[in-house]
Structures are given as structure tokens and as C-alpha cells.
Design a protein around this motif. Structure first.
Motif, short mmCIF file in Angstrom:
data_model
loop_
_atom_site.label_atom_id
_atom_site.label_comp_id
_atom_site.label_asym_id
_atom_site.label_seq_id
_atom_site.Cartn_x
_atom_site.Cartn_y
_atom_site.Cartn_z
N ASN A 41 0.84 -1.20 0.00
CA ASN A 41 0.00 0.00 0.00
C ASN A 41 0.88 1.25 0.00
OD1 ASN A 41 0.85 0.04 2.71
ND2 ASN A 41 -1.15 0.76 3.44
N ALA A 42 0.24 2.39 -0.06
CA ALA A 42 0.96 3.64 -0.27
C ALA A 42 1.97 3.93 0.85
CB ALA A 42 -0.02 4.80 -0.40
N SER A 43 1.59 3.62 2.08
CA SER A 43 2.48 3.91 3.21
C SER A 43 3.56 2.87 3.40
CB SER A 43 1.67 4.02 4.50
OG SER A 43 1.15 2.75 4.86
N GLY A 44 3.35 1.69 2.81
CA GLY A 44 4.29 0.59 2.98
C GLY A 44 3.98 -0.31 4.15
N ARG A 45 2.88 -0.04 4.86
CA ARG A 45 2.57 -0.81 6.07
C ARG A 45 1.85 -2.12 5.78
NH1 ARG A 45 0.99 4.49 7.99
NH2 ARG A 45 2.59 5.34 9.35
N ARG A 46 1.28 -2.23 4.58
CA ARG A 46 0.52 -3.43 4.25
C ARG A 46 1.07 -4.05 2.99
NH1 ARG A 46 -5.66 -1.97 3.99
NH2 ARG A 46 -5.82 -4.23 3.86
#
Length: 125
Positions: A52-57
Motif C-alpha cells: 500500500n501507499a504507506s508501505g505498512r501493508r
């Protein structure tokens, strides 16, 4: 608007590793979910991994789970695919893609608006 350029493909023996990179141009990279897909000769393009955009998923295809790792560095406008324990069946052209929605599966390809030109990965037996 994003332009995506993949690199890092090559020829490796089965069991080896490669790291693919996908560099994006554009100021809004951090707003996009990123995905990796691959297409082997004579086969349809298939989903490999997404972040995902934030890198968390992150999410992976069952065929690569535990062997591949997707990551991103928003400061460098780059997404990576670390591929370990490569198998001959991983041989394909690998594409990165960017979209505003995060999701998984080959049917999700239509959600990705921007695509790179692809990089060849060959794992020899």
C-alpha cells in the motif's frame, strides 16, 4: 502521471536470488499503491505482490509467499521485489504497476493505472 522503470532482472540458477527495483518519476509516488506482476511465455499476466501507499501493508500470491518480499522507499520513489529461492517456474517478465487502490489478485490489474516496460527474470534449473 507516473513513469515507471524496472531494473534488476537477469539470469540466475534455481535457488538463487535477485532484487528488482522500480523507479518512479513524479511527485505523487507516495500516494500510490504499487504492485508487481509477471508474465511467462504463453501465459496470462499474473499478480505477484502488492504494497500500500504507506508501505505498512503487503500481500503476496501463494506461489511466492515466504520467498519474495515487496518493499518501498517513498523518499527514493522506488519499490523493490526481493526474490529468494528462485524456481524455474518463476521465469517471466516482471512488471511493476501503480494504482490508487491497494489490493491483490490478477483480477485487480485493471485498478493499476501506470505500468513499467518489464524486466526479464530467468531462473535456470
Amino acid at each position: 502521471q507516473l513513469q515507471l522503470v524496472e531494473s534488476g532482472g537477469g539470469l540466475v540458477q534455481a535457488g538463487g536470488s535477485l532484487r528488482l527495483s522500480c523507479a518512479a518519476s513524479g511527485r505523487t509516488f507516495s500516494s500510490y499503491a504499487m504492485g508487481w506482476f509477471r508474465q511467462a511465455p504463453g501465459k496470462e499476466r499474473e499478480f505477484v505482490a502488492a504494497i500500500n501507499a504507506s508501505g505498512r501493508r503487503t500481500v503476496y500470491a501463494d506461489s511466492v509467499k515466504g520467498r519474495f518480499t515487496i518493499s518501498r522507499d517513498n523518499a527514493k520513489n522506488t519499490v523493490y521485489l526481493q526474490m529468494n529461492s528462485l524456481k524455474p517456474e518463476d521465469t517471466a517478465v516482471y512488471y511493476c504497476a501503480a494504482g490508487l487502490r491497494y489490493g491483490s489478485g490478477s483480477n485487480f490489474q485493471g485498478e493499476y493505472s501506470y505500468w513499467g516496460q518489464g524486466t526479464q527474470v530467468t531462473a535456470s534449473s
